[in-house]
Design an enzyme around this catalytic site. Structure first.
Site, mmCIF file in Angstrom:
data_model
loop_
_atom_site.group_PDB
_atom_site.id
_atom_site.type_symbol
_atom_site.label_atom_id
_atom_site.label_comp_id
_atom_site.label_asym_id
_atom_site.label_seq_id
_atom_site.Cartn_x
_atom_site.Cartn_y
_atom_site.Cartn_z
ATOM 1 N N ASP A 29 -8.849 9.506 7.900
ATOM 2 C CA ASP A 29 -7.595 9.814 8.901
ATOM 3 C C ASP A 29 -7.892 8.865 10.191
ATOM 4 O O ASP A 29 -8.898 8.869 10.732
ATOM 5 C CB ASP A 29 -7.830 11.307 9.734
ATOM 6 C CG ASP A 29 -6.445 11.616 9.941
ATOM 7 O OD1 ASP A 29 -5.746 10.818 10.749
ATOM 8 O OD2 ASP A 29 -6.068 13.053 10.031
ATOM 9 N N ASP A 30 -6.900 7.825 10.293
ATOM 10 C CA ASP A 30 -7.016 6.971 11.411
ATOM 11 C C ASP A 30 -8.358 5.895 11.132
ATOM 12 O O ASP A 30 -8.802 5.275 12.245
ATOM 13 C CB ASP A 30 -7.443 7.623 12.579
ATOM 14 C CG ASP A 30 -6.192 8.158 13.286
ATOM 15 O OD1 ASP A 30 -5.055 8.014 12.658
ATOM 16 O OD2 ASP A 30 -6.114 8.398 14.470
ATOM 17 N N CYS A 65 -0.124 9.300 11.040
ATOM 18 C CA CYS A 65 -0.543 10.067 9.972
ATOM 19 C C CYS A 65 0.547 10.583 9.058
ATOM 20 O O CYS A 65 0.512 10.532 7.728
ATOM 21 C CB CYS A 65 -1.401 11.329 10.295
ATOM 22 S SG CYS A 65 -2.648 10.830 11.647
ATOM 23 N N ASP A 311 -4.873 6.832 5.979
ATOM 24 C CA ASP A 311 -3.575 7.104 6.407
ATOM 25 C C ASP A 311 -2.888 5.768 7.213
ATOM 26 O O ASP A 311 -1.760 5.572 6.937
ATOM 27 C CB ASP A 311 -3.064 8.188 6.846
ATOM 28 C CG ASP A 311 -3.677 8.913 8.038
ATOM 29 O OD1 ASP A 311 -4.507 7.954 8.743
ATOM 30 O OD2 ASP A 311 -3.623 9.881 8.506
ATOM 31 N N ASN A 312 -3.652 5.502 8.339
ATOM 32 C CA ASN A 312 -3.319 4.450 9.140
ATOM 33 C C ASN A 312 -4.245 3.753 9.762
ATOM 34 O O ASN A 312 -5.608 4.117 9.805
ATOM 35 C CB ASN A 312 -2.141 5.019 10.171
ATOM 36 C CG ASN A 312 -2.656 5.930 10.894
ATOM 37 O OD1 ASN A 312 -2.090 7.364 10.767
ATOM 38 N ND2 ASN A 312 -3.558 5.997 11.883
#
Ligand SMILES: *[C@@H]1O[C@H](CO)[C@@H](O)[C@H](O)[C@H]1NC(C)=O
Ligand SMILES: *[C@@H]1O[C@H](CO)[C@@H](O)[C@H](O)[C@H]1NC(C)=O
Ligand SMILES: *[C@@H]1O[C@H](CO)[C@@H](O)[C@H](O)[C@H]1NC(C)=O
Ligand SMILES: *[C@@H]1O[C@H](CO)[C@@H](O)[C@H](O)[C@H]1NC(C)=O
Length: 564
Positions: A29-30, A65, A311-312
């Site tokens: 995540d991130d 996200c 996700d990003n």
């Protein structure tokens, strides 16, 4: 009776075409690429990167996200699934269900293709226990999701397994809990009672995301696992050229940002170290999963894809920003993608091809032989259908944003920034002369054009925005490039299905297509100047949150195609 399970049994005992591969997806995540987070994950390197291929131009279609995860789960751009934010009217699990996506997304198609489907960790924002009880995510054979309000807590995460009441893991480290649950699900998927049925397993810890106290919306630093608080004491955010620097020709709110002061820079470095620390258990998780797959024997390990992504991306001080994502810069949108599995070259770095999360969704569907009949998939299946194509060919990725930009952490200057709607494309073409451009249009009317070949940190905007109504570009060459890229952006911003994969075809010029070579190079031929000069330029009427069609124009139609 010869039942379908027997086919799978047969498959695992024979080598060959009948076998559908297992697919394991680990999604953080991130986790950005630009600050070198992957360099701090040695187990990931030895068990995945050295055994597989790293795709180094892999992009989040939205730097946030929930929209990005839905793009993966639907193999679709956000302008088609219209999940554009994390909460409220425009995004989150509730809106995902309201738009009918819970009936039409990846795990359901995988199940129809004969797969067992397993998931643990964060599926998407806004999934709370009460929803698991009333409208659970569909399509999972066995799942154990991280749920609100404790999704982002490192030492008090809540999980909810289908209809069971949520369980809090107070005092246990979230990534380790995800690891143990994932190993349990893997064991279940590999159990002889499954008769070798192929499986998909999603594993989604929230590291290295900041902690979020959902109740009051506070973002605070990640909390390392006990014993790892002192790691990397001397490490700082890499001082890349974009660190604390303002781009020449910066746009929207970025042009007014002051340099970060020492307190803010120190905090950014501190959060960077905390991110690296919470990625250590992720590194261990990756190794544990790979080991378990290998221990299951060659038949399993030779027929299992293991995919690592995020996700990003994440910005830490670049372009003078406090912590956060949401912008069309490499820091925000470039994400890791490493794949190991059947026929994937080992220890290879793919720097040529540009792919996006929508393509990864399509690739997973393709590997599973899963059909989607409910809507058009936008992504390109780059493993099954793309083999043997010449190495050098044009590539593109679309990055979109329609909502408030967010800064995170204790020194965030604003947690909801307006004037941040934009569409942006990356276009690469190395058939003739080399091209590697980023072109974007903001709702303020401002434009951005960066030449990544010479300006990989997006510090020299080649568009001049003194007056948004009369923007111009730095030279006759960049003016010509921008006219083509603006037209391509008009095609891409509402593309569906095949048009997203080969947008050049829409112009209806015989030479413009990925099945020919050099679309951008070809389009730059002066004989098309008059056509591209006559094309209306993409613009927004105003800045508003949410994807609202009537404030964007023009909409691509065949009327805009080339006529001889
Ligand atoms: C852990 O989370 C639960 C549920 O939100 C809460 O009741 C409990 O007080 C939390 N524990 C700590 C130590 O914060
Ligand atoms: C630096 O920034 C922080 C946080 O924005 C602020 O509290 C502090 O006063 C600033 N320090 C100086 C020396 O300007
Ligand atoms: C947003 O952009 C518009 C048009 O450029 C401008 O008039 C307005 O002041 C901006 N608003 C903010 C909050 O920056
Ligand atoms: C996207 O969803 C929002 C909220 O449901 C809606 O207002 C908007 O019209 C939708 N946009 C499009 C293009 O369908």
């Amino acid at each position: 009776m010869f039942r379908i399970q027997h086919l799978f049994l047969l498959c695992t005992t024979l080598v060959g075409v009948l076998c559908k591969p297992n697919i394991i997806l680990i999604i953080t995540d991130d986790q950005d690429v630009r600050t070198g987070t992957l360099d701090f994950m040695p187990k990931l390197k030895s068990t995945l990167a050295e055994k597989g291929t790293a795709y180094e131009r892999f992009y989040a279609p939205v730097s946030l996200c929930c929209p990005s995860r839905v793009s993966l789960l639907r193999a679709q751009y956000a302008h088609n699934h219209n999940i554009t934010y994390v909460v409220g009217d425009f995004g989150g699990y509730q809106v995902f269900c309201e738009k009918g996506h819970n009936d039409k997304y990846l795990p359901l198609y995988l199940q129809r293709a004969g797969y067992g489907t397993y998931y643990t960790g964060k599926l998407m924002n806004g999934l709370a226990y009460d929803q698991i009880a009333t409208q659970p995510p569909k399509g999972w054979t066995h799942s154990d999701f991280l749920v609100d309000p404790n999704v982002y807590l490192y030492y008090n995460a809540s999980f909810s397994s289908q209809s069971a009441a949520p369980v809090n893991y107070e005092g246990q480290f979230q990534v380790d809990v995800v690891r143990d649950k994932a190993l349990g699900l893997l064991e279940e998927a590999l159990d002889p009672s499954q008769n070798g049925k192929p499986f998909f397993l999603g594993i989604a810890p929230t590291a290295p995301h900041l902690e979020v106290q959902i109740a009051d919306g506070q973002f605070t630093e990640p909390v390392p696992r006990k014993g790892q608080e002192g790691l990397f004491e001397d490490v700082k955010v890499p001082r890349t050229p974009s660190f604390n620097a303002k781009a020449r020709g910066a746009v929207s709110w970025l042009k007014n940002l002051e340099e970060l002061n020492k307190t803010e820079v120190d905090y950014t470095d501190h959060v960077y170290r905390q991110r690296l620390r919470v990625l250590q258990p992720v590194d261990e998780l990756v190794e544990a999963i790979v080991k378990k797959v290998e221990q299951a024997g060659r038949e399993v390990s030779d027929n299992t894809y293991i995919i690592f992504t995020s996700d990003n991306g994440y910005a830490l001080g670049s372009h003078r920003r406090m912590l956060g994502k949401t912008l069309p810069y490499e820091e925000d949108v470039l994400v890791p993608l490493i794949i190991r599995g059947p026929k994937i070259p080992a220890n290879k770095r793919n720097k040529d091809d540009v792919y996006s999360m929508v393509d990864l969704g399509a690739t997973i569907l393709g590997l599973a032989g899963a059909d989607v009949q409910d809507y058009s998939v936008d992504g390109k299946d780059f493993l099954s259908n793309d083999r043997g194509v010449a190495k050098s060919k044009p590539r593109h990725a679309l990055v979109e944003y329609w909502n408030a930009a967010v800064e995170e952490g204790i020194y965030a200057r604003s947690t909801s920034i307006s004037n941040t709607t934009y569409r942006s494309i990356r276009v690469k073409d190395d058939t003739g002369s080399e091209h590697d451009w980023v072109y974007g249009v903001w709702c303020t009317g401002e434009r951005e054009l960066y030449d990544l070949k010479t300006d990989p940190y997006q510090l020299h905007n080649l568009a001049r925005n003194n007056n948004p109504e009369t923007f111009s570009f730095s030279s006759p060459h960049t003016t010509r490039v921008a006219s083509r890229l603006d037209a391509l952006l008009i095609v891409l911003k509402t593309c569906v299905g095949e048009t997203c994969r080969d947008p050049w075809k829409a112009f209806n010029v015989p030479g413009f297509s990925y099945s020919y070579s050099g679309s951008l190079s070809g389009a730059l031929d002066p004989r098309y100047d008059a056509y591209f000069d006559s094309m209306p330029r993409f613009a927004y009427n105003e800045c508003r949150f949410g994807y609202l069609e009537d404030i964007e124009s023009p909409t691509w139609s065949d009327d805009l195609a080339f006529r001889r």
